[in-house]
Scaffold this motif. Structure first.
Motif, PDB file in Angstrom:
ATOM      1  N   THR A 152       0.844  -1.191   0.000  1.00  0.00           N
ATOM      2  CA  THR A 152       0.000   0.000   0.000  1.00  0.00           C
ATOM      3  C   THR A 152       0.881   1.244   0.000  1.00  0.00           C
ATOM      4  O   THR A 152       2.094   1.166   0.188  1.00  0.00           O
ATOM      5  CB  THR A 152      -0.899   0.029   1.242  1.00  0.00           C
ATOM      6  N   ASP A 153       0.243   2.400  -0.186  1.00  0.00           N
ATOM      7  CA  ASP A 153       0.977   3.668  -0.204  1.00  0.00           C
ATOM      8  C   ASP A 153       1.667   3.932   1.133  1.00  0.00           C
ATOM      9  O   ASP A 153       2.794   4.423   1.175  1.00  0.00           O
ATOM     10  CB  ASP A 153       0.039   4.823  -0.539  1.00  0.00           C
ATOM     11  N   ASP A 154       0.998   3.596   2.230  1.00  0.00           N
ATOM     12  CA  ASP A 154       1.592   3.811   3.554  1.00  0.00           C
ATOM     13  C   ASP A 154       2.805   2.917   3.766  1.00  0.00           C
ATOM     14  O   ASP A 154       3.814   3.345   4.332  1.00  0.00           O
ATOM     15  CB  ASP A 154       0.563   3.552   4.653  1.00  0.00           C
ATOM     16  N   GLN A 155       2.705   1.676   3.320  1.00  0.00           N
ATOM     17  CA  GLN A 155       3.835   0.756   3.454  1.00  0.00           C
ATOM     18  C   GLN A 155       5.021   1.213   2.612  1.00  0.00           C
ATOM     19  O   GLN A 155       6.169   1.116   3.044  1.00  0.00           O
ATOM     20  CB  GLN A 155       3.429  -0.662   3.041  1.00  0.00           C
TER      21      GLN A 155
ATOM     22  N   GLU B  75       6.727   4.072   4.366  1.00  0.00           N
ATOM     23  CA  GLU B  75       7.517   3.564   5.491  1.00  0.00           C
ATOM     24  C   GLU B  75       8.815   2.933   4.988  1.00  0.00           C
ATOM     25  O   GLU B  75       9.895   3.168   5.545  1.00  0.00           O
ATOM     26  CB  GLU B  75       6.706   2.539   6.280  1.00  0.00           C
TER      27      GLU B  75
END
Length: 67
Positions: A11-14, A17
């Motif tokens: 995902t974009d958040d991963q 990170e």
């Protein structure tokens, strides 16, 4: 070195990170190289390319979302 297909599954958040972690690792590797403590110099190239892969994928996703 991570494959592009592995990054595409995240995902974009991963991705954000992972990008932060890679930039931190890149800083540490540069510091080790400056102090002559770098053991695996090829890791610098791998990290730089993984950062570029993530940024390219993020840019692709932003462009497709804008359409």
């Amino acid at each position: 070195m991570t494959k592009v297909s592995d990054f595409r599954a995240k995902t974009d958040d991963q991705l954000a990170e992972d990008l932060g972690n890679l930039k931190r690792e890149q800083f540490n590797l540069r510091f080790q190289a400056a102090t002559q403590q770098l053991e695996k110099s090829s890791r610098v190239k791998e990290v730089r390319r993984d950062i570029a892969r993530i940024k390219t994928l993020q840019n692709e996703r932003q462009r497709s979302a804008a359409k």
